[in-house]
Design an enzyme around this catalytic site. Structure first.
Site, mmCIF file in Angstrom:
data_model
loop_
_atom_site.group_PDB
_atom_site.id
_atom_site.type_symbol
_atom_site.label_atom_id
_atom_site.label_comp_id
_atom_site.label_asym_id
_atom_site.label_seq_id
_atom_site.Cartn_x
_atom_site.Cartn_y
_atom_site.Cartn_z
ATOM 1 C CG ASN A 42 6.633 2.039 0.521
ATOM 2 O OD1 ASN A 42 6.633 2.554 -0.586
ATOM 3 N ND2 ASN A 42 5.661 1.232 0.931
ATOM 4 C CD GLU A 76 1.425 1.802 -3.479
ATOM 5 O OE1 GLU A 76 2.351 1.365 -2.777
ATOM 6 O OE2 GLU A 76 0.445 1.121 -3.843
ATOM 7 C CE LYS A 104 4.254 -4.168 -7.210
ATOM 8 N NZ LYS A 104 3.303 -3.953 -6.129
ATOM 9 C CG ASP A 124 -0.209 -4.592 -5.799
ATOM 10 O OD1 ASP A 124 0.903 -5.141 -5.820
ATOM 11 O OD2 ASP A 124 -0.611 -3.883 -4.857
ATOM 12 C CD GLU A 147 0.050 -6.567 -0.468
ATOM 13 O OE1 GLU A 147 1.139 -6.630 -1.052
ATOM 14 O OE2 GLU A 147 -0.608 -5.512 -0.350
ATOM 15 C CD GLU A 179 -7.768 -18.585 -10.461
ATOM 16 O OE1 GLU A 179 -7.291 -19.715 -10.679
ATOM 17 O OE2 GLU A 179 -7.756 -17.670 -11.297
ATOM 18 C CD1 TRP A 220 -7.292 2.807 -2.278
ATOM 19 C CD2 TRP A 220 -5.120 2.740 -2.816
ATOM 20 N NE1 TRP A 220 -6.581 3.309 -1.205
ATOM 21 C CE2 TRP A 220 -5.240 3.275 -1.515
ATOM 22 C CE3 TRP A 220 -3.834 2.603 -3.365
ATOM 23 C CZ2 TRP A 220 -4.128 3.689 -0.754
ATOM 24 C CZ3 TRP A 220 -2.734 3.000 -2.607
ATOM 25 C CH2 TRP A 220 -2.890 3.548 -1.327
HETATM 26 O O1 GCW Z 1 1.078 -4.257 -3.092
HETATM 27 C C1 GCW Z 1 1.415 -2.992 -2.693
HETATM 28 C C2 GCW Z 1 1.510 -3.123 -1.230
HETATM 29 C C3 GCW Z 1 2.389 -2.058 -0.600
HETATM 30 C C4 GCW Z 1 3.737 -2.097 -1.327
HETATM 31 C C5 GCW Z 1 3.512 -1.788 -2.801
HETATM 32 C C6 GCW Z 1 4.795 -1.827 -3.631
HETATM 33 C C7 GCW Z 1 5.891 -1.728 -0.372
HETATM 34 O O2 GCW Z 1 0.223 -3.090 -0.678
HETATM 35 O O3 GCW Z 1 2.505 -2.373 0.757
HETATM 36 O O4 GCW Z 1 4.656 -1.203 -0.752
HETATM 37 O O5 GCW Z 1 2.657 -2.745 -3.332
HETATM 38 O O6 GCW Z 1 4.984 -2.792 -4.343
HETATM 39 O O7 GCW Z 1 5.571 -0.897 -3.574
#
Ligand code: GCW
Length: 699
Positions: A232, A315, A389, A394, A422, A531, A561
């Site tokens: 970001n 985002e 990813k 996520d 995270e 988990e 979201w």
């Molecule tokens: O998992 C989400 C996170 C964001 C992150 C985004 C991404 C850097 O909550 O904080 O932003 O993924 O991967 O871009």
């Protein structure tokens, strides 16, 4: 500034076991046949190790001619074209010279190979490996092995759980930065207001020695690239390709000495943000010219820059969609600008609608990346790498693999993992992720109807790092094992989790049998445990919104979201089947498509990701869904209690500071696991009205 002498600062590069190694005499003599900045770093590492052999008082002999060897054992470093090796690989051999001197030599085709060879040698010395039995030939399985930082130049770190940035700082407020980051975690970095409050003059972090130590750590596990700033890219970081470029140069020089290439996250709308143009349309000729000139400038200052990374149309980030263009248009325009300098363009596939309507069951976030990118296969330039990813959502504790990994044969692909925790306890909980990553890497994709797994499908690997300015690097001391393990797996995914754990403990905490046993038991069971007490059967989320720590079952249920569990009094789960659901299962190749689509064959651990079922649905384990939820949550909590008693047995066996700090974190985990257990169990008990067969206390 942290205390570098403290035990807390130690990591797998402390060379603490070297004094006990049967090979320590070899380190007295180093024969170096080639020279470069990187080979000097390798020699320096041998010096670091030599300094740890307290009983040796002599001066280390570093020479360029075999005749100058003193004594009868030595290490030889040399570059030679060697057919058994690819770039960055190394060969380690034991031999005897004509005059009966014993030599362990490291041969490579290039400088990085020598460096990786030296780190491997020291690692093996410290484990008393038997070099005489056979030579070692070790080539990296992937040539892009990258770390991503989500660091902002004001020193905050998005989703950072180990204090402030190791790379950047804001002059005025640097002292309080770490404290605030630790108090409120990585959320500080996502809050524009808080960031502004810290903003002043930005610089590279003043502790350059620490950046150098960090570069050593990365290099020692084979990492060869670092994206230094947050994906970001806010206004201030846009200037890293402009008048703040000196910050990048300083970092890149330090990293470069250790064979780690620096990359920059850039703002797609830079031509606008930097005030030069009114548009960032990738097909506009002024925009194209602007980026060409910008690339020329950036590479004139930092000739060995690895390239750029972009998060676009995601985002809130700007991107090609604004101009009615697609992601190939955007990526190719930037890739052409940097290709004359050998740069690569990393383009993220984390593109989805974060403003969706929760009422609408036809929109499925899991499908978004595939829908956006798959049709573009074949359109990307050769120096574009899509960064995908590991899962379609996520970084949850469990997800299926991203279907994009099984397609787009004409496109370069990097897989993105998350080392920073995270969604897996934020370095307050111990959660060793290597078993999970191995699972991902070995999942078959069946692309082109063959049994090829994820590892074979990707050209490289990237991960968001968990390091910050905390004295122990990763907040939770045991979280160091995740960084170590990531590097080892990126180099060679065949290494077992057990071996990685054993290496890390031995090198970091020492070769004490009780420590080895207990820490390894804790680490090896920690992901499964996490988990168990959090979101069940692949459903994900149920975390507190925003900061993502701790349970909140409905926290995201009515949000935009795209992250729902859809529970009611009858059942739970997302229907992603082809017949009655979102059709997401159809994005996989056969037989995965049918495996997931079919309720009878879908693996238990992913059941709720793909299917909406009743609480009484019987799993393959023979339990009902609801009983599974109760059982795993009680078990997960009990396992955390076990971790604590195992750790308590280590009092006096590990350094006091590390012991106490880790115990403190384990107690935080204990409280949090109890919250998870009771909130999840209570929520689903109230929803379903079904009693726990074992009659345990549910609230
Ligand atoms: O998992 C989400 C996170 C964001 C992150 C985004 C991404 C850097 O909550 O904080 O932003 O993924 O991967 O871009």
């Amino acid at each position: 500034m942290v205390n570098k002498k403290s035990n807390m600062y130690q990591n797998w590069l402390s060379h603490r076991e070297i004094k006990k190694s049967c090979y320590k005499e070899y380190i007295n003599n180093i024969l170096v046949l080639n020279h470069s900045e990187i080979i000097d770093s390798a020699v320096n590492e041998l010096k670091n190790a030599f300094d740890k052999i307290e009983d040796v008082k002599e001066i280390q002999n570093i020479c360029e001619d075999e005749k100058e060897i003193i004594g009868d054992k030595f290490i030889k470093l040399y570059i030679e074209q060697n057919d058994k090796l690819i770039n960055e690989g190394y060969e380690i051999t034991y031999s005897k010279t004509d005059d009966k001197k014993e030599c362990i030599s490291i041969c490579a085709n290039d400088d990085n190979g020598i460096l990786y060879g030296v780190f491997a040698l020291l690692r093996l010395f410290e484990q008393n490996y038997d070099f005489k039995s056979k030579e070692i030939i070790d080539n990296p399985k992937k040539n892009i092995r990258i770390i991503n930082h989500w660091d902002n130049i004001d020193g905050t770190v998005e989703r950072g759980f180990a204090g402030s940035s190791v790379l950047f700082e804001s002059c005025r407020n640097k002292d309080i930065m770490s404290e605030v980051m630790n108090a409120i975690g990585g959320i500080a970095a996502t809050n524009e207001g808080l960031r502004k409050a810290f903003n002043d003059e930005y610089t590279v972090a003043s502790d350059l020695e620490r950046i150098n130590d960090y570069a050593r750590m990365l290099s020692s596990i084979g990492i060869n690239g670092i994206i230094i700033n947050n994906t970001n890219v806010h206004k201030e970081e846009t200037y890293l390709i402009d008048d703040k470029i000196s910050i990048v140069k300083i970092i890149s020089e330090i990293m470069g000495r250790w064979g780690v290439k620096t990359y920059l996250s850039i703002n797609f709308a830079s031509p606008i943000t930097l005030g030069d143009l009114q548009t960032a349309d990738p097909l506009d000729s002024d925009v194209i010219k602007w980026w060409k000139k910008k690339a020329e400038y950036v590479y004139s200052v930092i000739p060995n820059l690895g390239g750029f990374m972009v998060k676009a149309d995601s985002e809130g980030r700007p991107g090609p969609f604004t101009y009615g263009r697609n992601h190939a248009d955007g990526a190719n325009m930037l890739a052409s600008a940097i290709s004359p300098y050998g740069g690569i363009l990393i383009w993220r596939c984390f593109v989805y609608n974060c403003r969706q309507d929760w009422r609408d069951h036809t929109i499925d976030r899991a499908k978004a990346a595939f829908d956006c990118f798959e049709p573009l296969d074949g359109q990307f330039l050769d120096n574009v790498f899509l960064q995908i990813k590991n899962g379609p959502m996520d970084f949850q504790v469990r997800e299926p693999i991203a279907p994009l990994l099984g397609t787009m044969d004409k496109t370069n692909k990097l897989m993105e993992l998350q080392i920073t925790q995270e969604y897996t306890g934020q370095q307050k909980h111990v959660c060793f992720l290597v078993p999970w990553w191995k699972d991902i890497l070995s999942t078959p994709t069946y692309a082109n109807n063959i049994d090829n797994n994820v590892e074979q499908r990707i050209n490289g690997i990237a991960a968001i790092v968990n390091v910050g300015n905390d004295e122990n690097w990763t907040g939770h001391f045991l979280a160091q094992a995740n960084l170590y393990g990531y590097g080892r797996l990126a180099w060679d995914s065949n290494i077992s989790s057990e071996q990685i754990v054993a290496e890390w403990i031995k090198l970091t905490l020492g070769n004490n049998p009780l420590v080895m046993k207990n820490v390894s038991e804790i680490l090896m069971n920690s992901w499964e445990t996490y988990e168990k007490y959090t979101s069940p059967l692949g459903i994900g989320w149920m975390v507190s919104p925003g900061h993502h720590y701790g349970p909140d079952v409905d926290g995201y249920e009515f949000s935009p979201w795209g992250t729902y569990h859809r529970s009611d009094n009858k059942g739970i789960g997302i229907d992603r089947t082809l017949e009655s659901g979102t059709g997401y299962a159809g994005e996989y190749n056969e037989p995965l498509k049918s495996l997931y689509n079919n309720l009878e064959t879908c693996p238990d651990e992913l059941l709720l990701f793909f299917h909406h079922v009743s609480y009484n649905h019987i799993l393959k384990s023979g339990k009902t869904v609801i009983q599974h939820i109760y059982d795993t949550h009680f078990e997960g909590f009990e396992a955390v209690k076990e971790f604590i008693s195992k750790w308590e047995e280590l009092e006096g066996e590990v350094d006091k500071g590390i012991y106490e700090q880790t115990l403190e974190r384990l107690k935080i985990q204990f409280d949090s696991a109890r919250d998870w257990r009771d909130q999840i169990n209570t929520y689903f008990y109230r929803m379903s009205g079904i009693e726990d067969k074992k009659g345990r206390r549910i609230y």
